[in-house]
Design an enzyme around this catalytic site. Structure first.
Site, PDB file in Angstrom:
ATOM      1  N   ALA A  48      40.369  47.917  37.590  1.00  0.00           N
ATOM      2  CA  ALA A  48      40.009  48.869  38.638  1.00  0.00           C
ATOM      3  C   ALA A  48      38.941  48.240  39.515  1.00  0.00           C
ATOM      4  O   ALA A  48      37.950  47.717  39.010  1.00  0.00           O
ATOM      5  CB  ALA A  48      39.489  50.161  38.016  1.00  0.00           C
ATOM      6  N   CYS A  49      39.179  48.262  40.815  1.00  0.00           N
ATOM      7  CA  CYS A  49      38.246  47.601  41.723  1.00  0.00           C
ATOM      8  C   CYS A  49      38.113  48.401  43.005  1.00  0.00           C
ATOM      9  O   CYS A  49      38.727  49.448  43.151  1.00  0.00           O
ATOM     10  CB  CYS A  49      38.725  46.194  42.015  1.00  0.00           C
ATOM     11  SG  CYS A  49      40.359  46.206  42.740  1.00  0.00           S
ATOM     12  N   ALA A  50      37.347  47.877  43.930  1.00  0.00           N
ATOM     13  CA  ALA A  50      37.085  48.591  45.183  1.00  0.00           C
ATOM     14  C   ALA A  50      38.372  48.802  45.974  1.00  0.00           C
ATOM     15  O   ALA A  50      38.728  49.919  46.300  1.00  0.00           O
ATOM     16  CB  ALA A  50      36.047  47.849  46.005  1.00  0.00           C
TER      17      ALA A  50
END
Length: 104
Positions: free
Chosen positions: A8-10
């Protein structure tokens, strides 16, 4: 046993390269794993629809770890933040190894 690892990232841009590196590392180790990346705002959809074994947060969203700790209890997955140095060097093998450690 097939593992499901969600990053999960920006926004999911640089993390998609990490996914490729991790897939290659898994293949080299003979680990059967589904590895994919999603923007942090879309994680809930995947947690509801899939059995996720490990969620790894990109360093840029590490501040959201406490929020994810609650989800980890609810959906029963292991959780960690990808180390900045491993992320910066796109060290898929090291990040995969950490994911596997979390499951053991």
């Amino acid at each position: 046993m097939k593992l499901t690892i969600m990053l999960a990232c920006a926004a999911g841009m640089s993390t998609s390269l990490m996914v490729e590196r991790m897939k290659k590392a898994a293949e080299n180790k003979g680990v059967e794993a589904e590895i994919f990346a999603v923007p942090v705002g879309e994680t809930e959809n995947y947690l509801e629809d899939k059995k996720i074994d490990v969620v790894l947060l990109g360093p840029q969203v590490r501040f959201m770890k406490s929020k994810f700790e609650e989800k980890a209890k609810q959906y029963n997955f292991a959780l960690d933040v990808i180390q900045m140095v491993d992320y910066g060097m796109m060290n898929g093998e090291k990040v995969l190894d950490r994911a596997l450690e979390l499951i053991d």
